[in-house]
Motif scaffolding. Structure first.
Motif, PDB file in Angstrom:
ATOM      1  N   ALA A 217       0.831  -1.206   0.000  1.00 23.73           N
ATOM      2  CA  ALA A 217       0.000   0.000   0.000  1.00 23.73           C
ATOM      3  C   ALA A 217       0.862   1.251   0.000  1.00 23.73           C
ATOM      4  O   ALA A 217       0.556   2.238  -0.693  1.00 23.73           O
ATOM      5  CB  ALA A 217      -0.926  -0.008   1.207  1.00 23.73           C
ATOM      6  N   MET A 218       1.971   1.229   0.756  1.00 22.57           N
ATOM      7  CA  MET A 218       2.878   2.379   0.771  1.00 22.57           C
ATOM      8  C   MET A 218       3.598   2.524  -0.568  1.00 22.57           C
ATOM      9  O   MET A 218       3.836   3.637  -1.042  1.00 22.57           O
ATOM     10  CB  MET A 218       3.886   2.248   1.905  1.00 22.57           C
ATOM     11  N   LEU A 219       3.948   1.403  -1.164  1.00 27.61           N
ATOM     12  CA  LEU A 219       4.557   1.462  -2.491  1.00 27.61           C
ATOM     13  C   LEU A 219       3.619   2.115  -3.492  1.00 27.61           C
ATOM     14  O   LEU A 219       4.035   2.955  -4.303  1.00 27.61           O
ATOM     15  CB  LEU A 219       4.922   0.052  -2.970  1.00 27.61           C
ATOM     16  N   GLU A 220       2.374   1.736  -3.423  1.00 27.66           N
ATOM     17  CA  GLU A 220       1.383   2.311  -4.339  1.00 27.66           C
ATOM     18  C   GLU A 220       1.223   3.809  -4.080  1.00 27.66           C
ATOM     19  O   GLU A 220       1.178   4.619  -5.020  1.00 27.66           O
ATOM     20  CB  GLU A 220       0.049   1.595  -4.158  1.00 27.66           C
ATOM     21  N   LYS A 221       1.166   4.180  -2.820  1.00 27.08           N
ATOM     22  CA  LYS A 221       1.024   5.590  -2.461  1.00 27.08           C
ATOM     23  C   LYS A 221       2.211   6.403  -2.949  1.00 27.08           C
ATOM     24  O   LYS A 221       2.062   7.559  -3.376  1.00 27.08           O
ATOM     25  CB  LYS A 221       0.875   5.726  -0.952  1.00 27.08           C
ATOM     26  N   SER A 222       3.405   5.814  -2.911  1.00 26.52           N
ATOM     27  CA  SER A 222       4.609   6.548  -3.278  1.00 26.52           C
ATOM     28  C   SER A 222       4.678   6.875  -4.762  1.00 26.52           C
ATOM     29  O   SER A 222       5.409   7.786  -5.164  1.00 26.52           O
ATOM     30  CB  SER A 222       5.854   5.756  -2.875  1.00 26.52           C
ATOM     31  N   THR A 223       3.927   6.159  -5.576  1.00 27.18           N
ATOM     32  CA  THR A 223       3.999   6.348  -7.028  1.00 27.18           C
ATOM     33  C   THR A 223       3.713   7.791  -7.431  1.00 27.18           C
ATOM     34  O   THR A 223       4.382   8.351  -8.305  1.00 27.18           O
ATOM     35  CB  THR A 223       3.018   5.401  -7.738  1.00 27.18           C
ATOM     36  N   SER A 224       2.751   8.409  -6.778  1.00 27.58           N
ATOM     37  CA  SER A 224       2.383   9.776  -7.142  1.00 27.58           C
ATOM     38  C   SER A 224       3.339  10.814  -6.573  1.00 27.58           C
ATOM     39  O   SER A 224       3.326  11.976  -6.992  1.00 27.58           O
ATOM     40  CB  SER A 224       0.961  10.081  -6.649  1.00 27.58           C
ATOM     41  N   ILE A 225       4.207  10.391  -5.622  1.00 26.03           N
ATOM     42  CA  ILE A 225       5.122  11.330  -4.965  1.00 26.03           C
ATOM     43  C   ILE A 225       6.483  11.357  -5.657  1.00 26.03           C
ATOM     44  O   ILE A 225       7.175  12.374  -5.636  1.00 26.03           O
ATOM     45  CB  ILE A 225       5.287  10.953  -3.476  1.00 26.03           C
ATOM     46  N   THR A 226       6.846  10.252  -6.292  1.00 22.82           N
ATOM     47  CA  THR A 226       8.221  10.091  -6.779  1.00 22.82           C
ATOM     48  C   THR A 226       8.400  10.392  -8.264  1.00 22.82           C
ATOM     49  O   THR A 226       9.413  10.011  -8.848  1.00 22.82           O
ATOM     50  CB  THR A 226       8.700   8.654  -6.511  1.00 22.82           C
ATOM     51  N   GLN A 227       7.471  11.085  -8.859  1.00 19.35           N
ATOM     52  CA  GLN A 227       7.566  11.332 -10.304  1.00 19.35           C
ATOM     53  C   GLN A 227       8.839  12.081 -10.689  1.00 19.35           C
ATOM     54  O   GLN A 227       9.384  11.869 -11.771  1.00 19.35           O
ATOM     55  CB  GLN A 227       6.331  12.106 -10.777  1.00 19.35           C
TER      56      GLN A 227
END
Length: 370
Positions: A217-227
């Protein structure tokens, strides 16, 4: 050739299990009859891949990690994680909450301050980090990007206790824990944590590899932060490539695998926890029964089972204690300059016999110097 093994109380890099060292020595030139060392194998080859995957499997077995987490083997130590955590988890619109319990908490927050907004929901700096915050007095916010905890504070000899870990499920925000100095020393409620990171050089093996356990879930959340984050600093990059995005520290991973195998063979984390508690109690009993000759830095209810910190009545006595200890082949007992005195780091690989020998020396030193 007979090798003399001393009593190693170094804070890190720290003692390694003798059996693990002996196995590495026997396989150093020829790993699994391949005719070359594991250090010479390609990280894309079958021989190393088996080691790599078994290391990850052992992490999952020992910690009872379920399918909704990823296990990553990275580089850069916990210090790189101080930056990777906010790079991946701290959105511009949020604040990260750092529990301040020691120097490593300070360093982690300092890195996050560069990348975004932070605050401290609790701090024990008022007493030179001699205790862990009272849980009910900790400030948190459901909107926190994450709550960061350092589970064991090597310099000060304090640690969050099991009941603290259990209550972290009450926090509405994700929980990130730096477990560099106590992971695999005790059982853990993994489901209460969203990300765990740990440098290896305490309980996991030699320095060079860093363990990260992160919920999907944290990996998924990070997708929008790490662009706009470099690929190598994204957790998803390493998760997608089974931690083989770039050349891993192959020998360190091999030693990690062997160390975890040693833990499993010894009875797993339940056995480690019981043994570590016995070792720590030997030393804390001496401190508590010394009538003030030895003064523990940590409050009793915040004591660490990994790092026992204490002071003596004077600097001169401290110097004498350390010199006599060195003469008797005890090493690594110098306290950190911010606390002074002495520190015995008694990680998994430090034997009960070594702790008993130190206990006996502490008692005799007090008798001879009162």
């Amino acid at each position: 050739m007979t090798t003399r093994r001393i009593h190693n109380f170094n804070a890190g890099p720290a003692a390694l299990p003798l059996e693990v060292l002996q196995q590495a020595a026997s396989e150093l030139e020829d790993f699994n009859d391949t005719g070359m060392s594991i250090m010479e194998h390609s990280h894309r080859g079958e021989s190393y891949e088996e080691v790599h995957n078994e290391a990850i499997a052992l992490v999952k077995r020992l910690l009872d990690i379920q399918a909704d987490y990823e296990v990553l083997l990275l580089q850069g130590g916990a210090s790189l994680q101080f930056a990777m955590v906010p790079y991946n988890l701290l959105a511009p619109s949020q604040k990260a909450n750092y529990m301040m319990t020691g120097s490593w908490s300070e360093k982690a927050k300092k890195e996050a301050d560069i990348l975004g907004q932070t605050y401290s929901g609790a701090s024990t700096k008022d007493e030179n980090y001699a205790y862990i915050p009272v849980f009910d007095q900790i400030e948190t916010d459901p909107e926190d990007a994450y709550i960061h905890v350092t589970s064991n504070n090597t310099i000060y000899g304090t640690a969050w206790q099991r009941e603290d870990f259990e209550r972290m499920s009450e926090w509405s925000a994700p929980v990130v824990v730096d477990m560099s100095s106590d992971i695999f020393s005790r059982t853990l409620p993994i489901e209460n944590f969203d990300l765990i990171y740990a440098g290896a050089q305490k309980n996991l093996g030699p320095s060079g590899v860093t363990l990260v356990i992160i919920s999907k879930a944290m990996l998924e959340k990070s997708t929008s932060i790490t662009q706009n984050v470099p690929s190598i600093l994204r957790y998803n990059t390493h998760a997608d490539k089974n931690s083989l995005y770039h050349t891993p520290p192959t020998f360190a991973v091999y030693m990690l695998k062997n160390t975890l195998q040693w833990i499993e063979n010894a009875g797993g984390l339940t056995a480690m926890e019981a043994e570590n508690r016995k070792k720590a109690q030997l030393l804390y009993n001496v401190i508590d029964e010394s009538n003030g000759f030895y003064q523990g830095h940590a409050h009793p209810d915040s004591r660490s089972d990994m790092n026992v910190t204490f002071t003596l009545p004077s600097e001169a006595l401290t110097d004498r204690f350390l010199q006599e200890a060195k003469d008797l082949h005890f090493i690594g007992l110098n306290g950190h300059r911010s606390v002074g005195g002495c520190r015995a780091s008694i990680y998994n690989a430090v034997s009960y016999e070594s702790c008993k020998a130190l206990r006996d020396f502490m008692i005799s030193f007090q008798i001879n110097n009162q």
